[in-house]
Design a protein around this motif. Structure first.
Motif, mmCIF file in Angstrom:
data_model
loop_
_atom_site.group_PDB
_atom_site.id
_atom_site.type_symbol
_atom_site.label_atom_id
_atom_site.label_comp_id
_atom_site.label_asym_id
_atom_site.label_seq_id
_atom_site.Cartn_x
_atom_site.Cartn_y
_atom_site.Cartn_z
ATOM 1 N N ILE A 109 0.844 -1.150 0.064
ATOM 2 C CA ILE A 109 -0.167 -0.039 -0.132
ATOM 3 C C ILE A 109 0.761 1.263 0.011
ATOM 4 O O ILE A 109 0.583 2.337 -0.729
ATOM 5 C CB ILE A 109 -1.070 -0.139 1.245
ATOM 6 C CG1 ILE A 109 -1.886 -1.173 1.060
ATOM 7 C CG2 ILE A 109 -1.433 1.543 1.354
ATOM 8 C CD1 ILE A 109 -3.059 -1.296 2.248
ATOM 9 N N THR A 110 1.976 1.333 0.705
ATOM 10 C CA THR A 110 2.796 2.183 0.729
ATOM 11 C C THR A 110 3.609 2.583 -0.601
ATOM 12 O O THR A 110 3.522 3.786 -0.993
ATOM 13 C CB THR A 110 4.068 2.238 1.915
ATOM 14 O OG1 THR A 110 3.301 2.031 3.067
ATOM 15 C CG2 THR A 110 4.962 3.443 1.942
ATOM 16 N N GLY A 111 4.038 1.587 -1.133
ATOM 17 C CA GLY A 111 4.558 1.747 -2.600
ATOM 18 C C GLY A 111 3.336 2.129 -3.579
ATOM 19 O O GLY A 111 3.718 3.287 -4.471
ATOM 20 N N MET A 112 2.249 1.909 -3.637
ATOM 21 C CA MET A 112 1.264 2.204 -4.335
ATOM 22 C C MET A 112 0.873 3.677 -4.006
ATOM 23 O O MET A 112 0.923 4.395 -5.085
ATOM 24 C CB MET A 112 0.034 1.276 -4.352
ATOM 25 C CG MET A 112 0.278 -0.196 -4.673
ATOM 26 S SD MET A 112 0.233 -0.249 -6.691
ATOM 27 C CE MET A 112 -1.267 -0.265 -7.056
ATOM 28 N N ARG A 113 0.568 3.958 -2.863
ATOM 29 C CA ARG A 113 0.116 5.405 -2.665
ATOM 30 C C ARG A 113 1.330 6.650 -2.889
ATOM 31 O O ARG A 113 0.894 7.476 -3.146
ATOM 32 C CB ARG A 113 -0.572 5.476 -1.257
ATOM 33 C CG ARG A 113 0.213 5.171 0.003
ATOM 34 C CD ARG A 113 1.009 6.308 0.611
ATOM 35 N NE ARG A 113 1.356 6.207 1.820
ATOM 36 C CZ ARG A 113 2.274 7.089 2.173
ATOM 37 N NH1 ARG A 113 3.102 7.902 1.426
ATOM 38 N NH2 ARG A 113 2.787 7.155 3.653
ATOM 39 N N THR A 114 2.480 6.112 -2.630
ATOM 40 C CA THR A 114 3.667 6.857 -2.690
ATOM 41 C C THR A 114 3.814 7.176 -4.271
ATOM 42 O O THR A 114 4.026 8.123 -4.698
ATOM 43 C CB THR A 114 4.810 6.290 -2.063
ATOM 44 O OG1 THR A 114 4.656 6.060 -0.720
ATOM 45 C CG2 THR A 114 6.034 7.384 -2.142
ATOM 46 N N GLY A 115 3.674 6.285 -5.114
ATOM 47 C CA GLY A 115 3.817 6.187 -6.744
ATOM 48 C C GLY A 115 2.831 7.183 -7.199
ATOM 49 O O GLY A 115 3.106 7.961 -8.055
ATOM 50 N N ALA A 116 1.516 6.871 -6.441
ATOM 51 C CA ALA A 116 0.460 7.727 -6.999
ATOM 52 C C ALA A 116 0.670 9.202 -6.701
ATOM 53 O O ALA A 116 0.440 10.262 -7.266
ATOM 54 C CB ALA A 116 -1.074 7.228 -6.264
#
Length: 351
Positions: A109-116
């Motif tokens: 989730i951290t990877g996804m939301r940070t990329g977003a």
């Protein structure tokens, strides 16, 4: 007793597509700007400086009736014990009752939301016709940033990859990135033919590992930095008019990825003013007297709502300081729980 949904990393990967995550993070930013979501002060503690620390980010989303926190621990010696150095856990609670709702692994989730988040900065602040993107940092976060940028920006044709420590890592990512994009981000949409084909086309760009950062910066219109650097890598004189920079790596006091003097000539937008000035890329320019807090135009949600203007001309240099806020984690964790329930995956425990 309460029913609590428990999702590990592998289950979470089955619930989240980057398009939905970008939409969720955009919603978070606008809710924050409308005072319908709030970030609480961050807690940071070093158990042993440079060896072990932890931080807690928390807040609440009124519209979703949830509050919660993400606790991230960093133990630098963990790889010697066959453990990851970074361990994150998110807890969600019902705001009407205080009952626990979810316990989730925070890594994906951290990877996804940070990329977003990095991509959203570019979407709303970069020139729309930008074709050249530079990814500074080729670690775990890089594929998330690249996937999100290619989804959020319409005209990117070339992605340059720079690693500040090891050119071979950039070359390795150059060789692997198309496969990573397909397996980690495109496959989620394999049942949606229209979306799958549209993203497949967007991901079909040129990737190039570069050794000369100055040259790469001068060729780029959109730049994302995602490193743990504590000294500037990108110098003011390299940055041409019209460039946008999303700074993602600075999330702790003392971290710095770009020359503080860039802030003196840039339009600066942040995700959260308090975090940006204390632990973000904006910290050093303020401490060194290049700017003060009044130089920050505002937060990204205000730009999205049209309350303030970010870029006003094609020649503006824009900087987006993305420190990462708990609201992103809460929104995307809540999304993962709802999708997991629909798909009947994950575990449910009585607490």
């Amino acid at each position: 007793m309460f029913k609590v949904k428990v999702l590990n990393q592998e289950v979470i990967k089955k619930t989240l597509g980057m398009k939905q995550v970008i939409e969720g993070v955009e919603k978070v930013y606008t809710l924050k700007a409308e005072k319908r979501a709030h970030v609480w002060p961050m807690i940071f503690h070093e158990f042993e400086p440079g060896v072990a620390d932890m931080d807690i980010k928390s807040g609440y989303l009124k519209d979703a009736d949830i509050y919660g926190l993400k606790l991230v621990s960093w133990y630098g010696e963990n790889p010697k014990k066959d453990l990851p150095p970074l361990i994150g856990t998110t807890l969600l609670f019902n705001m009407k009752t205080g009952a626990p709702m979810g316990l989730l692994s925070a890594e994906h989730i951290t990877g996804m939301r940070t990329g977003a988040a990095g991509a959203i900065g570019a979407k709303y602040l970069a020139n729309k016709d930008a074709e050249n993107f530079l990814m500074v940092g080729t670690g775990h976060q890089a594929p998330f940033q690249i996937a999100a940028i290619l989804m959020a920006m319409e005209n990117i044709k070339t992605v340059r990859l720079y690693d500040p420590l090891n050119f071979e890592k950039a070359k390795e990512l150059e060789g692997n990135i198309k496969g990573l994009l397909k397996e980690e981000f495109l496959q989620y949409y394999k049942e949606d033919e229209e979306t799958y084909n549209a993203l497949k086309k967007k991901f079909n760009v040129a990737f190039e590992a570069v050794e000369d950062l100055e040259d790469a910066v001068k060729k780029s219109e959109v730049i994302t930095t995602a490193t743990p650097s504590r000294k500037p890598m990108i110098m003011k004189e390299w940055v041409k008019p019209g460039t946008h920079i999303s700074c993602v790596g600075a999330d702790m006091s003392g971290k710095q990825e770009i020359d503080e003097n860039i802030f003196g000539v840039a339009k600066v937008i942040v995700d959260d003013v308090n975090q940006a000035t204390n632990v973000g890329e904006t910290e050093m320019p303020i401490k060194k007297g290049i700017i003060d807090e009044s130089h920050i135009i505002g937060e990204i949600g205000e730009v999205m709502l049209g309350n303030i203007k970010g870029r006003t001309s094609e020649s503006d240099i824009t900087v987006y300081d993305s420190t990462g806020i708990a609201l992103q984690d809460l929104m995307i964790s809540n999304l993962a729980i709802h999708i997991a329930k629909e798909k009947n995956i994950g575990e449910e425990i009585l607490l």
